[in-house]
Scaffold this motif. Structure first.
Motif, mmCIF file in Angstrom:
data_model
loop_
_atom_site.group_PDB
_atom_site.id
_atom_site.type_symbol
_atom_site.label_atom_id
_atom_site.label_comp_id
_atom_site.label_asym_id
_atom_site.label_seq_id
_atom_site.Cartn_x
_atom_site.Cartn_y
_atom_site.Cartn_z
ATOM 1 N N PRO A 267 12.311 76.845 65.825
ATOM 2 C CA PRO A 267 12.559 77.162 67.239
ATOM 3 C C PRO A 267 14.059 77.240 67.522
ATOM 4 N N VAL A 268 14.458 78.277 68.263
ATOM 5 C CA VAL A 268 15.868 78.475 68.592
ATOM 6 C C VAL A 268 15.980 78.973 70.030
ATOM 7 N N LEU A 269 17.182 78.861 70.576
ATOM 8 C CA LEU A 269 17.514 79.422 71.880
ATOM 9 C C LEU A 269 18.569 80.496 71.665
ATOM 10 N N GLY B 232 23.336 87.220 76.619
ATOM 11 C CA GLY B 232 24.499 87.979 77.051
ATOM 12 C C GLY B 232 24.668 88.023 78.547
ATOM 13 N N GLN B 233 23.780 87.364 79.299
ATOM 14 C CA GLN B 233 23.851 87.349 80.753
ATOM 15 C C GLN B 233 23.948 85.925 81.292
ATOM 16 N N GLY B 234 24.314 85.004 80.427
ATOM 17 C CA GLY B 234 24.456 83.618 80.840
ATOM 18 C C GLY B 234 23.209 82.784 80.729
ATOM 19 N N ALA B 235 22.125 83.362 80.222
ATOM 20 C CA ALA B 235 20.869 82.624 80.078
ATOM 21 C C ALA B 235 20.523 82.464 78.601
ATOM 22 N N LYS B 236 19.511 81.635 78.326
ATOM 23 C CA LYS B 236 19.017 81.423 76.975
ATOM 24 C C LYS B 236 17.533 81.773 76.933
ATOM 25 N N ARG B 237 17.103 82.344 75.823
ATOM 26 C CA ARG B 237 15.707 82.711 75.655
ATOM 27 C C ARG B 237 15.115 81.939 74.488
ATOM 28 N N GLU B 238 13.999 81.268 74.743
ATOM 29 C CA GLU B 238 13.321 80.504 73.699
ATOM 30 C C GLU B 238 12.561 81.457 72.785
ATOM 31 N N THR B 239 12.646 81.211 71.504
ATOM 32 C CA THR B 239 11.892 82.005 70.543
ATOM 33 C C THR B 239 11.765 81.213 69.254
ATOM 34 N N VAL B 240 11.105 81.791 68.288
ATOM 35 C CA VAL B 240 10.966 81.168 66.963
ATOM 36 C C VAL B 240 11.526 82.146 65.938
ATOM 37 N N ARG C 255 20.856 75.380 66.771
ATOM 38 C CA ARG C 255 19.662 76.063 67.267
ATOM 39 C C ARG C 255 19.630 76.219 68.784
ATOM 40 N N GLU C 256 20.413 75.448 69.539
ATOM 41 C CA GLU C 256 20.282 75.458 70.986
ATOM 42 C C GLU C 256 21.112 76.521 71.682
ATOM 43 N N GLN C 257 21.950 77.232 70.941
ATOM 44 C CA GLN C 257 22.742 78.284 71.579
ATOM 45 C C GLN C 257 23.206 79.273 70.524
ATOM 46 N N LEU C 258 22.377 80.260 70.224
ATOM 47 C CA LEU C 258 22.753 81.275 69.245
ATOM 48 C C LEU C 258 23.483 82.405 69.962
ATOM 49 N N THR C 259 24.779 82.459 69.743
ATOM 50 C CA THR C 259 25.646 83.509 70.266
ATOM 51 C C THR C 259 26.361 84.136 69.077
ATOM 52 N N PHE D 266 13.639 87.322 64.829
ATOM 53 C CA PHE D 266 12.833 86.639 65.842
ATOM 54 C C PHE D 266 12.295 87.642 66.860
ATOM 55 N N PRO D 267 11.151 87.321 67.477
ATOM 56 C CA PRO D 267 10.694 88.107 68.624
ATOM 57 C C PRO D 267 11.528 87.746 69.845
ATOM 58 N N TYR D 268 11.872 88.765 70.617
ATOM 59 C CA TYR D 268 12.744 88.600 71.780
ATOM 60 C C TYR D 268 12.017 89.211 72.963
ATOM 61 N N PHE D 269 11.745 88.423 73.984
ATOM 62 C CA PHE D 269 10.922 88.878 75.104
ATOM 63 C C PHE D 269 11.774 89.114 76.342
ATOM 64 N N LEU D 270 11.580 90.272 76.962
ATOM 65 C CA LEU D 270 12.218 90.589 78.232
ATOM 66 C C LEU D 270 11.132 90.856 79.275
ATOM 67 N N GLU D 271 11.301 90.279 80.455
ATOM 68 C CA GLU D 271 10.360 90.525 81.537
ATOM 69 C C GLU D 271 10.703 91.862 82.195
ATOM 70 N N ARG D 272 9.721 92.757 82.222
ATOM 71 C CA ARG D 272 9.943 94.103 82.735
ATOM 72 C C ARG D 272 9.117 94.339 84.002
ATOM 73 N N GLU D 273 9.711 95.095 84.925
ATOM 74 C CA GLU D 273 8.997 95.523 86.120
ATOM 75 C C GLU D 273 8.387 96.898 85.902
#
Length: 267
Positions: free
Chosen positions: A27-29, A33-41, A70-74, A100-107
């Motif tokens: 598990p990693v975060l 690039g927008q100041g947030a972190k996304r949880e993934t494996v 693991r808590e901040q992959l930049t 890793f899979p990277y999920f974005l919430e889309r409208e």
């Protein structure tokens, strides 16, 4: 004291290019690039080179180093991870690759219904005596409508789902070209993005938008190149588009690679 067998001398005189671990799911975060972190494996491959005099590498140290980052992959922390691994293992070179899979919430385009879309992303870093190198990639599902089919048909045009893969090498991503930026560039290069959730009004909009914006695989690759070629800090890239053809028993693809010096034509 327990015996340290890995640190024992080896007399065969054979240096090893790579010794490490692969297939580790962790598990990693990931910074978006927008100041947030996304949880993934992530699935990790990590290695170092091994001198001819050393019997083996301490594989537990790979996990220690990854866990610490693991808590901040930049871009900066991934490069630092590779350098820390090299120093900790006492090696002249170290490599880290995370997929890793990277999920974005889309409208959805009309109803604004929200759902997550999955993208496959990766980041790699290699460290040596002269410094560290970084690369990152995205694989983006898209929709394309065939320009030729549209031009010759009385009604409709065949369309297909495809993927655009972008691999980039360089310094810290600038102008938003970390994962989110590369995904946006790929989706803009196609006839339409792919959505997880579409209501009837959304489906109508997506279908007509794609019909109004037909593209070949060649067009999609060139559209992405126009974005990358104006981005400072990129030293190399490769773009590949593949369409699973809806009226053929084969796929269509196009690809291009480029590396410095800047100004050279893609080949």
């Amino acid at each position: 004291m327990l015996a340290d067998v890995q640190a024992a001398p080896d007399r065969r005189g054979v240096p090893l290019d790579e010794v490490g671990i692969e297939g580790l799911r962790y598990p990693v975060l990931v910074a978006d690039g927008q100041g947030a972190k996304r949880e993934t494996v992530a699935t990790a491959t990590m290695s170092v080179d091994l001198g001819p005099e050393v019997k083996g590498a301490h594989l537990s140290r790979f996990i220690e180093v990854l866990h610490g980052s693991r808590e901040q992959l930049t871009p900066a922390t991934v490069r630092a991870l590779a350098e820390e691994l090299r120093q900790y293992m006492g090696s002249s070179g170290a490599r880290v690759h995370l997929t890793f899979p990277y999920f974005l919430e889309r409208e959805a385009p009309v109803t604004r219904s929200r759902a997550f879309v999955e993208y496959t992303c990766s980041v790699s870093a290699s460290s040596g005596p002269t410094g560290t190198q970084l690369s990152w990639s995205v694989d983006v599902p898209v929709t394309s409508v065939c320009p030729c089919s549209k031009a010759i048909s009385d009604r409709g045009a065949h369309n297909q789902r495809g993927h655009i893969t972008i691999e980039v090498k360089g310094a810290d991503p600038v102008e938003g070209l970390w994962f989110d930026g590369l995904i946006a560039a790929a989706e803009a290069a196609a006839s339409s993005p792919v959505y997880a959730l579409l209501k009837r009004p959304d489906e109508r909009h997506v279908t007509m938008t794609g019909y109004d914006n037909p593209v070949f695989v060649e067009d999609m690759v060139r559209n992405v190149c126009e974005v990358l070629s104006t981005s400072v800090g990129i030293t190399a890239y490769r773009v590949r588009a593949v369409n699973d053809e809806s009226i053929h028993n084969h796929a269509a693809y196009a690809a291009v690679s480029w590396r410095e010096p800047r100004g050279a034509q893609p080949s």
